[in-house]
Scaffold this active site. Sequence first.
Site, PDB file in Angstrom:
ATOM      1  N   GLY A   1       6.161  -0.528  -0.594  1.00 37.19           N
ATOM      2  CA  GLY A   1       7.295   0.137   0.066  1.00 37.19           C
ATOM      3  C   GLY A   1       7.551   0.993   1.187  1.00 37.19           C
ATOM      4  O   GLY A   1       7.349   0.000   1.872  1.00 37.19           O
ATOM      5  N   ALA A   2       8.738   1.805   1.620  1.00 40.64           N
ATOM      6  CA  ALA A   2       8.816   1.913   3.213  1.00 40.64           C
ATOM      7  C   ALA A   2       9.052   3.536   3.991  1.00 40.64           C
ATOM      8  O   ALA A   2       9.345   4.550   2.503  1.00 40.64           O
ATOM      9  CB  ALA A   2      10.181   0.839   3.775  1.00 40.64           C
ATOM     10  N   ASP A   3       8.538   4.121   4.971  1.00 44.71           N
ATOM     11  CA  ASP A   3       8.764   5.192   4.848  1.00 44.71           C
ATOM     12  C   ASP A   3      10.472   5.366   5.485  1.00 44.71           C
ATOM     13  O   ASP A   3      10.272   6.431   5.697  1.00 44.71           O
ATOM     14  CB  ASP A   3       7.322   5.649   6.174  1.00 44.71           C
ATOM     15  CG  ASP A   3       6.369   5.599   6.340  1.00 44.71           C
ATOM     16  OD1 ASP A   3       6.249   5.783   4.655  1.00 44.71           O
ATOM     17  OD2 ASP A   3       5.650   4.777   6.871  1.00 44.71           O
TER      18      ASP A   3
ATOM     19  N   THR B   1       0.699  -1.395  -0.014  1.00 44.06           N
ATOM     20  CA  THR B   1       0.128   0.430  -0.149  1.00 44.06           C
ATOM     21  C   THR B   1       0.750   1.016   0.223  1.00 44.06           C
ATOM     22  O   THR B   1       1.925   1.456   1.047  1.00 44.06           O
ATOM     23  CB  THR B   1      -0.613  -0.149   0.861  1.00 44.06           C
ATOM     24  OG1 THR B   1      -1.346  -0.909   1.260  1.00 44.06           O
ATOM     25  CG2 THR B   1      -1.470   1.173   1.338  1.00 44.06           C
ATOM     26  N   GLY B   2       0.107   2.165  -0.877  1.00 45.73           N
ATOM     27  CA  GLY B   2       1.371   3.313  -0.274  1.00 45.73           C
ATOM     28  C   GLY B   2       1.478   4.114  -2.232  1.00 45.73           C
ATOM     29  O   GLY B   2       1.523   3.152  -2.696  1.00 45.73           O
TER      30      GLY B   2
ATOM     31  N   GLU C   1       0.054  -4.811   5.700  1.00 46.00           N
ATOM     32  CA  GLU C   1       0.573  -5.007   5.261  1.00 46.00           C
ATOM     33  C   GLU C   1       1.497  -6.311   6.330  1.00 46.00           C
ATOM     34  O   GLU C   1       2.525  -7.071   5.858  1.00 46.00           O
ATOM     35  CB  GLU C   1       1.822  -3.355   5.387  1.00 46.00           C
ATOM     36  CG  GLU C   1       1.088  -2.614   4.755  1.00 46.00           C
ATOM     37  CD  GLU C   1       1.711  -1.258   4.503  1.00 46.00           C
ATOM     38  OE1 GLU C   1       1.150  -0.621   3.691  1.00 46.00           O
ATOM     39  OE2 GLU C   1       2.453  -0.925   5.642  1.00 46.00           O
TER      40      GLU C   1
ATOM     41  N   LYS D   1      14.138   8.193   1.455  1.00 43.44           N
ATOM     42  CA  LYS D   1      13.803   7.040   2.771  1.00 43.44           C
ATOM     43  C   LYS D   1      15.109   6.409   3.688  1.00 43.44           C
ATOM     44  O   LYS D   1      14.935   6.079   4.240  1.00 43.44           O
ATOM     45  CB  LYS D   1      12.938   5.937   2.145  1.00 43.44           C
ATOM     46  CG  LYS D   1      11.372   6.242   1.609  1.00 43.44           C
ATOM     47  CD  LYS D   1      10.855   7.887   2.295  1.00 43.44           C
ATOM     48  CE  LYS D   1       9.375   7.841   1.471  1.00 43.44           C
ATOM     49  NZ  LYS D   1      10.086   8.179   0.185  1.00 43.44           N
TER      50      LYS D   1
ATOM     51  N   LYS E   1       7.025   1.599   8.533  1.00 40.38           N
ATOM     52  CA  LYS E   1       6.261   1.840   7.581  1.00 40.38           C
ATOM     53  C   LYS E   1       4.909   1.760   8.308  1.00 40.38           C
ATOM     54  O   LYS E   1       4.500   2.434   8.945  1.00 40.38           O
ATOM     55  CB  LYS E   1       5.569   0.120   6.818  1.00 40.38           C
ATOM     56  CG  LYS E   1       7.442  -0.022   5.790  1.00 40.38           C
ATOM     57  CD  LYS E   1       6.906  -0.991   5.793  1.00 40.38           C
ATOM     58  CE  LYS E   1       5.488  -2.070   5.243  1.00 40.38           C
ATOM     59  NZ  LYS E   1       5.725  -0.534   4.078  1.00 40.38           N
TER      60      LYS E   1
END
Length: 272
Positions: free
Chosen positions: A124-126, A66-67, A145, A163, A136
Site C-alpha cells: 500500500g501507500a500513504d 505491510t499495512g 519495505e 491517498k 509510505k
Amino acid sequence: MASLSFISSSHLTLRAPSSIIRTRSHSVSFSIKSQSTALSQDDLKKLAAEKAVQSIKPGMVLGLGTGSTAAFAVSQIGKLLSSGSLHDIVGIPTSKRTEDQARSLGIPLATLDTHPRIDLAIDGADEVDPNLDLVKGRGGALLREKMVEAVAERFIVVADETKLVEGLGGSGLAMPVEVVKFCWEFNLVRLRDLFREFGCEAKLRVGEGGEVYVTDNSNFIVDLYFKEPLKDGVAAGREIGKFEGVVEHGLFLGMATSVIIAGKNGVEVLNK
C-alpha cells in the site's frame, strides 16, 4: 532539475524551477463501474488488492507489504494457495506483522539473504502523487519495505482514492523518518529545522498507550507534518539521508511501476 539553496547550515529551501514542468502519461489498463451500493474504504482497498494479486504467477518470489491494504493482498494470496489456484511461490515479508499473517495462511517465506531478486512486490501507500511517487511508512515498516521493494522487478501499489495528492506531504499527515534511539531528539530538531519553510512539525511517534513506538529494527520514528507539499522530493530525501542517525525515510521515489487506485468510479491501474 530542481534547485536546492541553503539558507543556513541547518536550513534549506527546495524550489522547482518555473520554466520546467515535468509530466508523465499514465495508461489506464483496467476499470470497473462503480457499484450501486456505496463501498467502504476497506471494500475499496480489497478491490485494489485483489486486482494486484491477479499479476502473480506460479514460480514468483513476492515482496509482501505491510499495512491494512497489503493485508488484503496477503489474505488473497493465502486463499489462492489453499484452493490450489496458485502454487510454487515464495514470499518475503516486510514486517513481523506481515510475517505472522503469511505464516498463518501457509504462505512459504524467505528473506533477501536467500532470495535477493524479487519478481513482484505488492504494498500500500500513504500518499501517491501524479508521478506515482509515494509516501509510505505510517505503519512503521518503511525500512524493510524499501529494502524489499527496491529490488523488485515490478512494484505494484494498491490504494484507495483518498491517498491521491498533488504533491508529497500534501495530505498533512505523517511523513515518517526512522532514526536510531541514540540522541533521537537531536535529529528531531534537525529534521524540523530542515523543512522550516514548509511549516514542518516534527513529533516522536508514540503508541496508543502513550509509549514510544519502536520499529521491528529497534529504532524510533520521527513523523514530519507539512503545511504545504514538498516541491522536490528527491532533494528532500537526499538531505534527510545526510543526517547521521537517520536510518531511512518514507519517500519512495521512482519505485512504483504500477498503482492500482480504487474509488467511487471503480478501479484504475496507472502504469509508468
